[in-house]
Design an enzyme around this catalytic site. Structure first.
Site, PDB file in Angstrom:
ATOM      1  N   CYS A   1      13.541  10.476   7.230  1.00  0.00           N
ATOM      2  CA  CYS A   1      13.401   9.958   8.596  1.00  0.00           C
ATOM      3  C   CYS A   1      14.709  10.096   9.366  1.00  0.00           C
ATOM      4  CB  CYS A   1      12.913   8.520   8.574  1.00  0.00           C
ATOM      5  SG  CYS A   1      13.846   7.491   7.440  1.00  0.00           S
TER       6      CYS A   1
ATOM      7  N   LYS B   1       0.846  -1.191   0.000  1.00  0.00           N
ATOM      8  CA  LYS B   1       0.000   0.000   0.000  1.00  0.00           C
ATOM      9  C   LYS B   1       0.879   1.238   0.000  1.00  0.00           C
ATOM     10  CE  LYS B   1      -1.940   2.870   2.739  1.00  0.00           C
ATOM     11  NZ  LYS B   1      -1.809   4.049   1.875  1.00  0.00           N
TER      12      LYS B   1
ATOM     13  N   GLU C   1       9.788   0.981  10.733  1.00  0.00           N
ATOM     14  CA  GLU C   1      10.835   1.981  10.550  1.00  0.00           C
ATOM     15  C   GLU C   1      10.151   3.329  10.731  1.00  0.00           C
ATOM     16  OE1 GLU C   1      12.634   4.771   9.371  1.00  0.00           O
ATOM     17  OE2 GLU C   1      12.943   4.003   7.333  1.00  0.00           O
TER      18      GLU C   1
HETATM   19  P1  NAI Z   1       1.714   8.084   8.252  1.00  0.00           P
HETATM   20  O1  NAI Z   1       2.560   7.246   9.137  1.00  0.00           O
HETATM   21  O2  NAI Z   1       0.314   8.329   8.696  1.00  0.00           O
HETATM   22  O3  NAI Z   1       1.648   7.436   6.795  1.00  0.00           O
HETATM   23  C1  NAI Z   1       2.542   6.463   6.307  1.00  0.00           C
HETATM   24  C2  NAI Z   1       1.760   5.324   5.662  1.00  0.00           C
HETATM   25  O4  NAI Z   1       0.932   4.720   6.639  1.00  0.00           O
HETATM   26  C3  NAI Z   1       0.828   5.771   4.534  1.00  0.00           C
HETATM   27  O5  NAI Z   1       0.819   4.784   3.528  1.00  0.00           O
HETATM   28  C4  NAI Z   1      -0.511   5.822   5.225  1.00  0.00           C
HETATM   29  O6  NAI Z   1      -1.599   5.661   4.349  1.00  0.00           O
HETATM   30  C5  NAI Z   1      -0.406   4.667   6.174  1.00  0.00           C
HETATM   31  N1  NAI Z   1      -1.307   4.728   7.328  1.00  0.00           N
HETATM   32  C6  NAI Z   1      -1.793   5.829   7.952  1.00  0.00           C
HETATM   33  N2  NAI Z   1      -2.625   5.482   8.944  1.00  0.00           N
HETATM   34  C7  NAI Z   1      -2.670   4.124   8.959  1.00  0.00           C
HETATM   35  C8  NAI Z   1      -3.367   3.171   9.758  1.00  0.00           C
HETATM   36  N3  NAI Z   1      -4.188   3.529  10.733  1.00  0.00           N
HETATM   37  N4  NAI Z   1      -3.163   1.862   9.501  1.00  0.00           N
HETATM   38  C9  NAI Z   1      -2.327   1.464   8.523  1.00  0.00           C
HETATM   39  N5  NAI Z   1      -1.669   2.326   7.735  1.00  0.00           N
HETATM   40  C10 NAI Z   1      -1.828   3.642   7.945  1.00  0.00           C
HETATM   41  O7  NAI Z   1       2.451   9.453   8.012  1.00  0.00           O
HETATM   42  P2  NAI Z   1       1.786  10.827   7.451  1.00  0.00           P
HETATM   43  O8  NAI Z   1       0.491  11.056   8.169  1.00  0.00           O
HETATM   44  O9  NAI Z   1       1.765  10.775   5.982  1.00  0.00           O
HETATM   45  O10 NAI Z   1       2.852  11.912   7.918  1.00  0.00           O
HETATM   46  C11 NAI Z   1       2.807  12.433   9.230  1.00  0.00           C
HETATM   47  C12 NAI Z   1       4.174  12.552   9.831  1.00  0.00           C
HETATM   48  O11 NAI Z   1       4.771  11.265   9.930  1.00  0.00           O
HETATM   49  C13 NAI Z   1       5.193  13.363   9.065  1.00  0.00           C
HETATM   50  O12 NAI Z   1       5.070  14.722   9.332  1.00  0.00           O
HETATM   51  C14 NAI Z   1       6.476  12.811   9.574  1.00  0.00           C
HETATM   52  O13 NAI Z   1       6.834  13.409  10.791  1.00  0.00           O
HETATM   53  C15 NAI Z   1       6.165  11.362   9.824  1.00  0.00           C
HETATM   54  N6  NAI Z   1       6.626  10.510   8.719  1.00  0.00           N
HETATM   55  C16 NAI Z   1       7.746   9.772   8.900  1.00  0.00           C
HETATM   56  C17 NAI Z   1       8.239   9.018   7.880  1.00  0.00           C
HETATM   57  C18 NAI Z   1       9.459   8.207   8.054  1.00  0.00           C
HETATM   58  O14 NAI Z   1      10.062   7.793   7.062  1.00  0.00           O
HETATM   59  N7  NAI Z   1       9.873   7.897   9.265  1.00  0.00           N
HETATM   60  C19 NAI Z   1       7.626   8.993   6.555  1.00  0.00           C
HETATM   61  C20 NAI Z   1       6.402   9.758   6.472  1.00  0.00           C
HETATM   62  C21 NAI Z   1       5.958  10.482   7.534  1.00  0.00           C
END
Ligand code: NAI
Ligand code: MG
Length: 497
Positions: free
Chosen positions: A299, A189, A265
């Protein structure tokens, strides 16, 4: 609103067609018929529309993945699977210019980065793991008694993989390549903000000859499609990259369903330590890359800069001068070195931290607000920002901002900086700049982080493991370590008595 003040170039190669789901080797609409927009973060305008998959589609994808796991994928010889994965790498490279355009349009990253970093690295990851397909094996164990005991390293089965938007194609490669190398089948996904390159990768995977159902791609949102995947009773493993709070939800979903094996991660607030004895130009280069690469949406960004007090003035002057040369603009322009944030939400999140930093008493010495390009284009641009004279207890220094925002803190000596550097909930990466080899190793050993860079930053290789300490998650991706995530060990006893 977008005005005509700034004209961005149209893509030369990328053809943006409406997206479908990849299930069982076929491109299909979501069962619900629902669709959502893929936006261009540089203009705020719609690029195309995507199928909004949810639970019903995830169910079908998992069924297809299970059938492929038990059928066509298992029947292939290791050398046949190896050739297919290598071919995926070839196809990525053959189409690199086009995929780089797709990535830059969809994510906003400068084309020079998508073309030179994301796309070739994704190909390299497929090639690296193609090599592993023929080298994963068990062992014989010298047990006590008249028995022959050996182990088999078997795939987990059907693997769910949920990825973020910051390196869309590269994260898809980090997830799919090792899982496939180990003999698993996958339901991927992509992030709702950036699904286009994953869909293009899906086409290339079919072109490379992988049997139907081996890789399935469900575009859609986290709380629906992502949650259905992580709660599914027939998914054996879930691999996730993204926000720490989402990682918790993945763990909960695993715990409440079938205890599928999680690997996470997550976020970071990585300390970047500059000693006064460092080569200042090297330290400036590393610090700059550490925070401004990919619009700071990394990240392992070196977002907490610790500068030894006596080097502070010299270093900061050089760093600000370097950062002032950033060229923000059209992601498809080869001269652009910084694009927009990925979404309006991310832009607003970053802007709120700029405000917060000021309230907390840190001093912006570069940037500090919305970029005027945002007004001119409707895109999600913010100014690259450096805060000076912050302290490690500020929220600015404790929370992941995920944007081009550097927080600078000073320190006195090794003990002081190791204490401050480790004073964080996260532990993804860290870095140290010094010319003293003893100091470098001492600090590298003392920092609690999954990766430590010495006199460099953001260096990656498919052979070297990457992952978190503490709340940055667990499990190691890349390298031989990643095979642990995607295999399980069986012990076989044969009575020789
Ligand atoms: P997110 O963690 O919500 O999204 C990442 C993935 O998880 C996306 O594919 C999303 O659709 C999915 N996801 C979201 N809610 C879910 C759930 N309940 N169950 C299963 N999958 C789910 O991150 P988001 O909201 O896009 O960004 C928010 C913050 O997260 C950013 O500002 C940043 O601080 C952090 N982030 C960190 C990343 C990293 O590589 N460590 C990458 C992206 C965001
Ligand atoms: Mg979220």
């Amino acid at each position: 609103m977008a005005t005509s003040a700034v004209k961005f170039s149209p893509p030369k190669l990328a053809q943006l067609k409406p997206g479908k789901l990849l299930i069982g080797g076929k491109w299909v609409d979501a069962k619900s018929g629902k669709r959502f927009d893929a936006l261009n973060p540089a203009t705020g305008q719609t690029l195309t529309t995507l199928a909004e998959g949810d639970k019903a589609d995830v169910d079908l994808a998992v069924k297809a993945a299970r059938a492929a796991f038990e059928g066509a994928w298992a029947k292939l010889l290791p050398r046949e699977r190896q050739a297919m994965l290598w071919k995926v790498g070839d196809l990525i490279l053959e189409n690199a210019d086009e995929i780089a355009e797709i990535e830059s349009l969809d994510n906003g990253k400068p084309i020079r980065e998508s073309r030179n970093v994301d796309i070739p690295m994704a190909a390299e990851v497929f090639r690296y793991y193609a090599g592993w397909v023929t080298k994963i094996h068990g062992e014989t164990v010298p047990v006590n008694g008249p028995f022959f005991n050996y182990t088999l390293r078997e795939p987990m089965g059907v693997v769910g993989q949920i990825i973020p938007w910051n390196f869309p194609l590269l994260m898809a490669a980090w997830k799919l390549a090792p899982a496939l190398a180990c003999g698993n089948t996958c339901v991927l996904k992509p992030a709702e903000q950036t699904s286009l390159s994953a869909l293009r990768l899906g086409e290339l995977i079919l072109e490379a000859g992988l049997p139907e159902g081996v890789v399935n791609i469900i575009t859609g949102f986290g709380p629906t499609a992502g949650a259905a995947l992580s709660a599914h009773m027939d998914v054996d493993k879930i691999a996730f990259t993204g926000e720490t709070s989402t990682g918790r939800l993945i763990l909960e979903a695993s715990a409440k369903s079938n205890l599928k094996r999680p690997s996470l991660e997550l976020g970071g607030k990585s300390p970047n330590i500059v000693f006064a004895d460092a080569d200042m130009d090297t330290a400036v280069r590393g610090t700059f890359t550490g925070i401004f690469f990919n619009q700071g949406q990394v990240c392992c960004a070196g977002s907490r800069l610790f500068v030894e007090e006596k080097a502070h003035d010299v270093f900061m002057e050089k760093l600000v001068a370097r950062a002032a040369k950033i060229k923000q603009g059209d992601p498809l322009d080869p001269g652009t070195t910084m694009g927009p944030q990925v979404s309006k939400e991310q832009m607003e999140k970053v802007l709120s931290y700029l405000e917060l930093g000021r309230q907390e008493g840190a001093q912006p010495v570069l940037g500090g607000g919305p970029s005027k390009l945002a007004e001119e284009t409707g895109g999600y641009f913010v100014e690259p920002t450096i805060f000076d004279r912050a302290t490690n207890d500020m929220r600015l220094a404790r929370e992941e901002i995920f944007g081009p925002v550097l927080t600078t803190i000073t320190f006195r000596d090794i003990e002081d900086v190791v204490r401050q550097g480790n004073d964080t909930l996260y532990g993804l990466a860290a870095g140290v700049f010094t010319s003293d080899v003893r100091k470098a190793h001492r600090v590298a050993a003392a920092l609690r982080a999954g990766t430590v860079w010495v006199n460099t930053w953001n260096v990656f290789d498919p052979a070297s493991p990457f992952g978190g300490y503490k709340m940055s998650g667990f499990g190691r991706e890349l390298g031989a370590h990643c095979l642990e995530l995607y295999t399980q060990t069986k012990s076989v006893w044969v009575n020789l008595g």
